[in-house]
Write a protein that holds these residues in place. Sequence first.
Motif, PDB file in Angstrom:
ATOM      1  N   ALA A 229     -66.879  37.992 -55.496  1.00 47.31           N
ATOM      2  CA  ALA A 229     -67.292  38.350 -54.134  1.00 47.31           C
ATOM      3  C   ALA A 229     -66.250  39.230 -53.470  1.00 47.31           C
ATOM      4  CB  ALA A 229     -67.514  37.080 -53.315  1.00 47.31           C
ATOM      5  N   HIS A 230     -64.976  38.910 -53.696  1.00 49.97           N
ATOM      6  CA  HIS A 230     -63.887  39.695 -53.101  1.00 49.97           C
ATOM      7  C   HIS A 230     -63.885  41.127 -53.630  1.00 49.97           C
ATOM      8  CE1 HIS A 230     -59.969  40.485 -51.337  1.00 49.97           C
ATOM      9  NE2 HIS A 230     -59.545  40.925 -52.502  1.00 49.97           N
ATOM     10  N   HIS A 231     -64.229  41.309 -54.895  1.00 49.67           N
ATOM     11  CA  HIS A 231     -64.166  42.631 -55.515  1.00 49.67           C
ATOM     12  C   HIS A 231     -65.491  43.387 -55.477  1.00 49.67           C
ATOM     13  CE1 HIS A 231     -60.382  41.032 -57.068  1.00 49.67           C
ATOM     14  NE2 HIS A 231     -60.048  42.255 -57.381  1.00 49.67           N
ATOM     15  N   ALA A 232     -66.541  42.741 -54.995  1.00 51.48           N
ATOM     16  CA  ALA A 232     -67.878  43.358 -55.073  1.00 51.48           C
ATOM     17  C   ALA A 232     -68.009  44.625 -54.247  1.00 51.48           C
ATOM     18  CB  ALA A 232     -68.937  42.344 -54.655  1.00 51.48           C
ATOM     19  N   THR A 233     -67.231  44.744 -53.187  1.00 51.21           N
ATOM     20  CA  THR A 233     -67.321  45.933 -52.340  1.00 51.21           C
ATOM     21  C   THR A 233     -66.184  46.928 -52.614  1.00 51.21           C
ATOM     22  OG1 THR A 233     -66.113  44.762 -50.584  1.00 51.21           O
ATOM     23  CG2 THR A 233     -68.512  44.690 -50.497  1.00 51.21           C
ATOM     24  N   ILE A 243     -64.810  42.025 -63.530  1.00 50.38           N
ATOM     25  CA  ILE A 243     -65.863  41.446 -64.368  1.00 50.38           C
ATOM     26  C   ILE A 243     -65.347  41.178 -65.771  1.00 50.38           C
ATOM     27  CG2 ILE A 243     -68.073  41.952 -65.502  1.00 50.38           C
ATOM     28  CD1 ILE A 243     -68.878  43.452 -62.929  1.00 50.38           C
ATOM     29  N   GLU A 244     -64.651  42.128 -66.336  1.00 54.35           N
ATOM     30  CA  GLU A 244     -64.143  41.959 -67.702  1.00 54.35           C
ATOM     31  C   GLU A 244     -63.127  40.819 -67.772  1.00 54.35           C
ATOM     32  OE1 GLU A 244     -65.185  43.276 -70.402  1.00 54.35           O
ATOM     33  OE2 GLU A 244     -66.585  44.691 -69.496  1.00 54.35           O
ATOM     34  N   SER A 245     -62.278  40.700 -66.765  1.00 56.01           N
ATOM     35  CA  SER A 245     -61.295  39.622 -66.751  1.00 56.01           C
ATOM     36  C   SER A 245     -61.976  38.260 -66.632  1.00 56.01           C
ATOM     37  CB  SER A 245     -60.316  39.822 -65.589  1.00 56.01           C
ATOM     38  OG  SER A 245     -59.410  38.740 -65.496  1.00 56.01           O
ATOM     39  N   ILE A 246     -62.950  38.161 -65.727  1.00 52.49           N
ATOM     40  CA  ILE A 246     -63.678  36.899 -65.535  1.00 52.49           C
ATOM     41  C   ILE A 246     -64.433  36.531 -66.807  1.00 52.49           C
ATOM     42  CG2 ILE A 246     -65.568  35.795 -64.277  1.00 52.49           C
ATOM     43  CD1 ILE A 246     -62.991  36.109 -62.647  1.00 52.49           C
ATOM     44  N   ALA A 247     -65.080  37.511 -67.416  1.00 51.68           N
ATOM     45  CA  ALA A 247     -65.845  37.252 -68.640  1.00 51.68           C
ATOM     46  C   ALA A 247     -64.950  36.698 -69.742  1.00 51.68           C
ATOM     47  CB  ALA A 247     -66.535  38.535 -69.100  1.00 51.68           C
ATOM     48  N   GLN A 248     -63.785  37.265 -69.894  1.00 48.80           N
ATOM     49  CA  GLN A 248     -62.865  36.809 -70.926  1.00 48.80           C
ATOM     50  C   GLN A 248     -62.379  35.387 -70.650  1.00 48.80           C
ATOM     51  OE1 GLN A 248     -59.361  39.239 -71.360  1.00 48.80           O
ATOM     52  NE2 GLN A 248     -58.789  38.314 -73.298  1.00 48.80           N
ATOM     53  N   ARG A 256     -73.748  39.581 -68.756  1.00 45.15           N
ATOM     54  CA  ARG A 256     -74.393  38.500 -67.997  1.00 45.15           C
ATOM     55  C   ARG A 256     -73.837  38.433 -66.577  1.00 45.15           C
ATOM     56  NH1 ARG A 256     -73.918  32.053 -69.488  1.00 45.15           N
ATOM     57  NH2 ARG A 256     -74.868  31.278 -67.561  1.00 45.15           N
ATOM     58  N   ILE A 257     -72.532  38.580 -66.449  1.00 44.21           N
ATOM     59  CA  ILE A 257     -71.927  38.567 -65.118  1.00 44.21           C
ATOM     60  C   ILE A 257     -72.377  39.787 -64.330  1.00 44.21           C
ATOM     61  CG2 ILE A 257     -69.743  38.643 -63.852  1.00 44.21           C
ATOM     62  CD1 ILE A 257     -68.475  37.136 -66.183  1.00 44.21           C
ATOM     63  N   ARG A 258     -72.385  40.933 -64.987  1.00 45.29           N
ATOM     64  CA  ARG A 258     -72.784  42.164 -64.315  1.00 45.29           C
ATOM     65  C   ARG A 258     -74.210  42.067 -63.784  1.00 45.29           C
ATOM     66  NH1 ARG A 258     -71.667  44.991 -68.440  1.00 45.29           N
ATOM     67  NH2 ARG A 258     -69.421  45.081 -68.095  1.00 45.29           N
ATOM     68  N   ILE A 261     -74.736  40.107 -60.389  1.00 46.26           N
ATOM     69  CA  ILE A 261     -74.201  40.652 -59.144  1.00 46.26           C
ATOM     70  C   ILE A 261     -75.245  41.527 -58.471  1.00 46.26           C
ATOM     71  CG2 ILE A 261     -72.428  42.137 -58.148  1.00 46.26           C
ATOM     72  CD1 ILE A 261     -70.580  41.275 -60.403  1.00 46.26           C
ATOM     73  N   PRO A 262     -75.622  41.221 -57.226  1.00 56.38           N
ATOM     74  CA  PRO A 262     -76.612  42.047 -56.527  1.00 56.38           C
ATOM     75  C   PRO A 262     -76.108  43.471 -56.334  1.00 56.38           C
ATOM     76  CG  PRO A 262     -76.220  39.964 -55.380  1.00 56.38           C
ATOM     77  CD  PRO A 262     -75.149  40.097 -56.413  1.00 56.38           C
ATOM     78  N   SER A 263     -77.021  44.403 -56.294  1.00 57.15           N
ATOM     79  CA  SER A 263     -76.650  45.785 -56.012  1.00 57.15           C
ATOM     80  C   SER A 263     -76.127  45.891 -54.583  1.00 57.15           C
ATOM     81  CB  SER A 263     -77.873  46.693 -56.167  1.00 57.15           C
ATOM     82  OG  SER A 263     -78.833  46.397 -55.162  1.00 57.15           O
ATOM     83  N   PRO A 264     -75.365  46.940 -54.280  1.00 53.97           N
ATOM     84  CA  PRO A 264     -74.887  47.107 -52.901  1.00 53.97           C
ATOM     85  C   PRO A 264     -76.021  47.110 -51.882  1.00 53.97           C
ATOM     86  CG  PRO A 264     -73.715  48.588 -54.367  1.00 53.97           C
ATOM     87  CD  PRO A 264     -74.810  47.959 -55.186  1.00 53.97           C
TER      88      PRO A 264
END
Length: 272
Positions: A229-233, A243-248, A256-258, A261-264
């Motif tokens: 949420a912090h990085h979404a904007t 996303i890559e860090s969280i996925a790992q 799946r994570i991507r 995430i709702p579009s802007p």
Amino acid sequence: MDESMAGAARHALNLELPAPPLALLQMAALLAEPSCDIDALADIIETDMALSAALLRTVNSAFFKLSGRVQTVREAITYLGYREVGSITLQNGLRAAFPPAPELESLWQRSTERSRWMGAVAQALGFDAWAAHSAGLFEECGKALLFRHATSAYRSIWQQAPTDDAALVLHEMQAFGASHDILGAALCETWGLQAAAAHSVRCHVAMHATLALSGPVGHRRIAAVSVLAHHATKPAHELERCIESIAQQLELPSARIRAAIPSPRARAETST
């Protein structure tokens, strides 16, 4: 700062945490269960006239654009679902615990938008949506606690770092010996929220900065949604790195994570 240090800081500051209405404690416990009894939820909310009235006022506002006027808590649950009604009730209860102020109005607006976003993303990922929603709602509540405790002093500190929580935490520690992330987590625990939500609030400043998740897997999942949420904007490359860090760390496919995430545009529509 650990929980014992936070308690000592609160005592030294003579900072009292607002107690939640009994109905909110009962509601939080019910919504933390794997399944929710809708009749039981309605009964709990209806025991508190102020919470019921605030809920119906919110549900009948222009935001929800319902075709007819909702008259009862049960009708609100029928139209919106138990989790949405629970979240509205919790939001109203939290706001009512603090005096109105322009600074807090913007804080509550951010909290509402963040909590809805986090709940939706957690649900899409198969995580605990209620814990994620609660964490998003309470993430900044420690600021409200310090603002209520020392309004003039905290307003000045807040203005020095309005959008940089890492810098704000340093100022808070220098001025009060306590920071909003730790105090917010303490309020989560006082209000009966799940341990994963309190953990996310306690650690969100450090995790937003480093992307490093901590705690058991259930806690890390909720914290991960906060980090997203912090990085979404932020710029696309920063979100992608997140996303890559969280996925790992969660051992999930990044796709799946991507996809969760709702579009802007969708995010903007949710917040208006």
